[in-house]
Design a protein around this motif. Structure first.
Motif, PDB file in Angstrom:
ATOM      1  N   THR B  34       0.814  -1.224   0.000  1.00 15.39           N
ATOM      2  CA  THR B  34       0.000   0.000   0.000  1.00 15.39           C
ATOM      3  C   THR B  34       0.840   1.263   0.000  1.00 15.39           C
ATOM      4  O   THR B  34       0.320   2.337  -0.230  1.00 15.39           O
ATOM      5  N   ARG B  35       2.135   1.154   0.294  1.00 19.26           N
ATOM      6  CA  ARG B  35       3.028   2.313   0.453  1.00 19.26           C
ATOM      7  C   ARG B  35       2.561   3.231   1.581  1.00 19.26           C
ATOM      8  O   ARG B  35       2.845   4.414   1.589  1.00 19.26           O
ATOM      9  N   ILE B  36       1.821   2.659   2.520  1.00 19.78           N
ATOM     10  CA  ILE B  36       1.416   3.436   3.688  1.00 19.78           C
ATOM     11  C   ILE B  36       2.168   2.897   4.892  1.00 19.78           C
ATOM     12  O   ILE B  36       2.228   1.677   5.107  1.00 19.78           O
ATOM     13  N   GLU B  88      -8.912  -0.994   6.554  1.00 21.35           N
ATOM     14  CA  GLU B  88      -8.633  -0.787   5.127  1.00 21.35           C
ATOM     15  C   GLU B  88      -9.871  -0.263   4.432  1.00 21.35           C
ATOM     16  O   GLU B  88      -9.806   0.690   3.663  1.00 21.35           O
ATOM     17  N   LEU B  92      -8.161   3.371   4.914  1.00 24.42           N
ATOM     18  CA  LEU B  92      -6.974   3.377   4.055  1.00 24.42           C
ATOM     19  C   LEU B  92      -7.315   3.581   2.589  1.00 24.42           C
ATOM     20  O   LEU B  92      -6.636   4.319   1.876  1.00 24.42           O
ATOM     21  N   ARG B  93      -8.381   2.936   2.115  1.00 24.19           N
ATOM     22  CA  ARG B  93      -8.624   3.044   0.673  1.00 24.19           C
ATOM     23  C   ARG B  93      -8.996   4.453   0.260  1.00 24.19           C
ATOM     24  O   ARG B  93      -9.030   4.767  -0.923  1.00 24.19           O
ATOM     25  N   TYR B  96      -4.961   6.332  -0.155  1.00 30.24           N
ATOM     26  CA  TYR B  96      -3.800   5.809  -0.875  1.00 30.24           C
ATOM     27  C   TYR B  96      -3.108   6.887  -1.699  1.00 30.24           C
ATOM     28  O   TYR B  96      -1.930   6.800  -1.972  1.00 30.24           O
ATOM     29  N   ARG B  97      -3.849   7.895  -2.103  1.00 30.95           N
ATOM     30  CA  ARG B  97      -3.251   8.887  -3.004  1.00 30.95           C
ATOM     31  C   ARG B  97      -2.895  10.206  -2.328  1.00 30.95           C
ATOM     32  O   ARG B  97      -2.415  11.114  -2.976  1.00 30.95           O
ATOM     33  N   GLN B 103      -1.077  10.608   5.302  1.00 32.94           N
ATOM     34  CA  GLN B 103      -1.281   9.189   5.579  1.00 32.94           C
ATOM     35  C   GLN B 103      -0.811   8.848   6.987  1.00 32.94           C
ATOM     36  O   GLN B 103      -1.504   8.185   7.757  1.00 32.94           O
ATOM     37  N   ARG B 184       5.132  -0.605  -8.630  1.00 32.17           N
ATOM     38  CA  ARG B 184       3.988   0.235  -8.357  1.00 32.17           C
ATOM     39  C   ARG B 184       2.960   0.251  -9.492  1.00 32.17           C
ATOM     40  O   ARG B 184       1.777   0.139  -9.303  1.00 32.17           O
ATOM     41  N   PHE B 198      -5.467  -5.308  -1.605  1.00 32.83           N
ATOM     42  CA  PHE B 198      -5.160  -4.400  -0.507  1.00 32.83           C
ATOM     43  C   PHE B 198      -5.862  -4.832   0.772  1.00 32.83           C
ATOM     44  O   PHE B 198      -5.278  -4.825   1.853  1.00 32.83           O
TER      45      PHE B 198
END
Ligand SMILES: Nc1ncnc2c1ncn2[C@@H]1O[C@H](COP(=O)(O)OP(=O)(O)OP(=O)(O)O)[C@@H](O)[C@H]1O
Ligand SMILES: [Mg+2]
Lengths: 259, 617
Positions: B34-36, B88, B92-93, B96-97, B103, B184, B198
């Protein structure tokens, strides 16, 4: 004295030999083009000259001084300006702000704590924008410009360092054909008037054959041919590996146009 | 020293390494996909322990068999995995951006919420867990007794590593996880499967944290400080191992386990410091950790999240600033309480402003800015209490202390960028916190020190308020000038494109280091002022919650604006002061507010102000 000389530059990325024994020289006022297919090692060569990459072997000298492995900031201070294949600008700044920032850096004023940065070097920045034809857009945020215009501003940024040598990695990528030749003509004019040496790459063969004094052909990290546009065009190896028919046609067109 | 002793020491190092790995592997897998960086991972660990101390004794009532113990542990892990799924889907969803800073803050919001919920459900008292039936005895190894449960834990780490390897290489889900971690772009191409991937990843990650927590119950009582203490260690493991790399986390956990086990013999009180030093050294030599890979440089350049083109204040802005200033000066006409709050707001505003100098202006997301605030407070406080100096020289020492430590830590910090940088700032802040907390003879430890009073001429609340107002307003005006000056512009330029800055002759690293030092000095000054306003100092001034408070002030004020953080501080501190006495659930409220701000109000008060003005114009 030769302005720039590269001797035996070599760079390996894991299993990929991106540049192998690349050597060339460049005089002030001269336009030297490096051409070659994608992945040939053109950007790698630029980055070894500009200091973004340290060569595994070889030497880069600028006006007799060894600059191999120096970081980009030091190379810049030696009088080298550059543009990148993917334009690198300060996106939160205005167009003129980008050039002012480059001038502030050039004058070694980046640590000043009190004056208003955006009141500094305004006239000089505007003059540089004037030269690349972007003065009318000076106050717009640079993020709003068309990509071709961003490339022009990048040229102004590079010129702010009062360079002896310009490194231009695909300066006209993303431009319309007419725009391309206009920009290359502009660069050639500046180079000749100020005796700035220009090393550039181009995928547009029209631009290359019209404006380069000499051409290096790089394939898979190796120089397979070099010489004047006429010599390179006539080289059967180059025709076979790289230029093919479209390249030959471009060369023909360029010759007729400048005939 | 005898060999048998060393062996036992090394074994207990392996046991803690094993536990640490189980937890950190979940964190690193979630990050990879997730890069979180999930702060709430520590909360999952804590929940695992709390659920286990509830479920396991209940099962053992039925039958005191070892099997039921492990069934209980697994049930706890799965329950926590389900909570991960919930997080999530609910949070989280949606993020993500958004920029990394947001975050981090949003997941920290979850930490705060879980802390209060745990207190609500399980109460404030630590809950000891049952010992594991069948593993309660000691095993004699070379004449030394070693607990059987610890031996069992040693085996758990490699077992989990093996199972994860099988999962990653033998199942479609695992192959997708690896692919997403490496590339990615590939994730975008997944389409519908992306959501499943995810969500599944969060289940796995949270379950691993829950498992780690549940396995701890025979060793430590479930308590409400477990989350933050484990999360820093887990961060360190994943950062040293390379974020996203499970084998890296394993190696790092082994290293840290041994370092702690033997460090305790040599420097009993500062093992944490050793661990963080290891991390600093690794990051300087390998900036992406032992087995991590550099994030592929994004080809396209995106507009940074931060101060864009700072402009001089317009008329409305000037009026607002004048109004604020007038309010500051008029406060003593109100009551004493208003003066106290006003003084604090001014001090915190300087700290927040100095943080935005880094975050908003320099793109240097510091997650440990409270360290410099607190070290400034201790610098000043110690001079008064221990050396008997008066306020004036002590206040001079505060920015020097903050700046000196910022220079020291910043030397390492500015070598990194993005999430690695944020983690390292956090780690350094925790070092400072640990030292202040444990060096009882000098710092007074947990209790801190009292008696940090202003000189007699400034002893009244009103005079001190004006003193604070003069110093902080002057410092903020100066820093604001620096933002507009070439130095500030250079930091923005380096943030926008480090490559371009380098190519025009800017020494990016040195400028960022100087900027970090300057911000640390300003925070230190604020800390010194704070110490004298309270009359005391204690370690909470350096803690993570304090750093998060500062970041929340930025978020509320708007990090894109130069003066927004000042307004954000006033609003944040006033709200905290008003609501905290009214509720037992301040953290719940704060956590929800942070999440709400990230989701619906990311440009803060300054953004709202802009919108308002534009609508009227
Ligand atoms: N940082 C890097 N790491 C690994 N491999 C690299 C790196 N940079 C370049 N390469 C590889 O080196 C080779 C030469 O790349 P380079 O970018 O120099 O080519 P180029 O001639 O500029 O191509 P293009 O016309 O597409 O810009 C390619 O095979 C590329 O994949
Ligand atoms: Mg290239």
């Amino acid at each position: 004295m030769t302005l720039l000389s590269a001797e035996g530059l070599t760079k390996r990325f894991g299993g990929v030999l991106a540049a192998k024994d690349v050597s060339f020289g460049l005089e002030g006022g001269e336009m030297l083009a490096i051409i070659g297919p994608n992945g040939a090692g053109k950007s790698t060569t630029f980055n070894m000259v500009g200091g973004q990459l340290r060569p595994d072997a070889g030497r880069v000298t600028l006006a007799g001084q060894d600059i191999t492995g120096m970081p980009p900031r030091a190379v810049c201070r030696m009088g080298v300006g550059r543009t990148f294949q993917v334009a690198q600008t300060f996106l939160s700044f205005s167009v003129i702000g980008n050039v002012q920032m480059a001038l502030i850096a050039h004058h070694g004023q980046t640590r000043m704590l009190l004056p208003d940065a955006m009141a500094m070097h305004q006239d000089a920045a505007l003059a540089l924008l004037e030269r690349v034809g972007m003065a009318a857009q000076a106050d717009r945020p640079i993020g709003e410009l068309a990509y071709g215009d961003v490339k022009r501003v990048e040229l102004a940024i590079a010129l702010a360092a009062a360079p002896r040598l310009l490194l231009m990695d695909e300066p006209t990528a993303g431009m319309a054909p007419a725009e391309r030749s206009a920009l290359m003509a502009l660069v050639a004019g500046i180079a000749r008037a100020e005796r700035i040496g220009v090393l550039f790459t181009e995928h547009d063969m029209d631009a290359v054959f019209a404006h380069a004094d000499r051409i290096l052909v790089l394939v898979r990290g190796e120089i397979i041919a070099r010489g004047t546009p006429e010599e390179v065009r006539a080289d059967p190896e180059v025709q076979r590996v790289y230029l093919g028919h479209s390249g030959t046609r471009a060369a023909e067109r360029a010759r007729r146009a400048h005939g | 020293m005898q060999w048998d002793f060393l062996l036992v020491q090394s074994l207990s190092g392996l046991a803690s390494a094993s536990s640490l790995f189980v937890i950190a592997s979940g964190l690193t897998i979630v990050f990879g996909v997730t890069r979180i960086v999930n702060f709430a991972h520590g909360s999952f660990y804590m929940l695992g322990a709390y659920i286990a101390v509830t479920v396991v004794p209940w099962l053992l009532e039925i039958d005191r068999s070892p099997w039921l113990f492990f069934v209980g542990v697994l049930v706890s892990a799965l329950a926590v995995g389900a909570l991960g799924v919930l997080m999530e889907m609910l949070l989280l969803r949606r993020i993500y951006r958004v920029p990394e800073l947001f975050q981090l803050l949003a997941t920290f919001g979850v930490v705060l919420i879980v802390q209060d919920l745990v207190l609500l459900v399980w109460g404030p008292v630590d809950i000891p867990g049952p010992r594991a039936p069948g593993l309660r005895h000691g095993v004699v190894i070379l004449d030394q007794r070693f607990p059987a449960y610890e031996l069992f834990l040693i085996a758990v780490g490699p077992a989990v590593l093996g199972l994860l390897w099988l999962l990653m290489h033998r199942t479609r889900f695992g192959v997708l996880i690896r692919a997403a971690t490496q590339d990615r772009e590939m994730v975008g191409a997944l389409g519908v499967n992306q959501a499943m991937l995810f969500t599944g990843t969060l289940f796995l990650g949270a379950a691993l944290a829950g498992l780690g927590g549940a396995l701890q119950i025979p060793r430590v009582s479930a308590n409400s400080q477990m989350d933050l203490s484990i999360i820093t260690e887990a961060f360190v493991v994943t950062v040293i191992g390379g974020m996203g790399s499970v084998p890296g986390a394993f190696i790092a956990a082994l290293l840290i386990g041994q370092l702690q086990a033997f460090g305790v013999l040599i420097f009993p009180k500062i093992t944490l410091v050793l661990v963080f030093l290891l991390m600093a050294v690794v990051l300087v030599i390998k900036p992406w950790g032992l087995l991590g890979k550099p994030e592929a440089a994004a080809g396209r350049v995106v507009l940074p999240e931060g101060i864009l083109d700072p402009r001089p204040l317009d008329r409305a802005g000037k009026m607002l600033a004048a109004l604020g200033l007038a309010a500051v000066l008029a406060l003593p006409l109100l009551d004493a309480y208003a003066v106290k709050v006003g003084t604090e707001v001014l001090i915190l505003a300087l700290a927040a402003f100095s943080l935005n100098f880094l975050v908003g202006n320099g793109g240097i997301v510091s997650f440990g800015h409270a360290a410099y605030f607190g070290l400034g407070a201790y610098g000043a406080g110690l001079l008064v209490v221990k050396a008997g100096l008066p306020m004036e020289p002590a206040l001079l020492a505060a920015p020097i202390a903050g700046g000196a430590f910022a220079a020291l830590f910043g030397f390492f910090v500015v070598r990194l960028s993005g999430i690695y940088l944020a983690m390292l700032t956090l780690a350094f802040a925790q070092i400072a916190y640990a030292v202040v907390f444990q060096w009882v003879e000098v710092t007074g430890g947990d209790n801190g020190l009292v008696g940090v009073w202003p000189s007699r001429w400034a002893a009244s609340r009103e005079v001190y308020h004006y003193l604070v107002a003069a110093v902080t307003v002057a410092a903020i005006i100066l820093l604001r000038r620096v933002i507009h000056a070439p130095f500030g512009a250079t930091l923005r330029a380096a943030r926008d494109s480090a490559q371009r800055a380098d190519a025009i002759g800017v020494d990016v690293r040195t400028h960022r280091w100087l900027g970090f030092t300057l911000a640390g000095a300003a925070a230190g000054l604020a800390g010194g002022l704070y110490a004298f306003s309270k009359g005391s100092i204690d370690p909470t001034l350096l803690g993570i919650p304090m750093s998060v408070d500062f970041l929340s002030m930025l978020l509320l004020g708007g990090i894109q604006s130069v003066l927004g953080p000042v307004a954000g501080t006033a609003a944040f501190h006033a709200a905290k002061d008003f609501f905290m006495p009214l509720t037992d659930h301040w953290r719940l409220f704060l956590g929800l507010s942070i999440i709400a701000m990230v989701l619906v109000f990311p440009r803060g008060l300054a953004g709202a102000w802009d919108t308002l003005r534009r609508r009227r114009a």
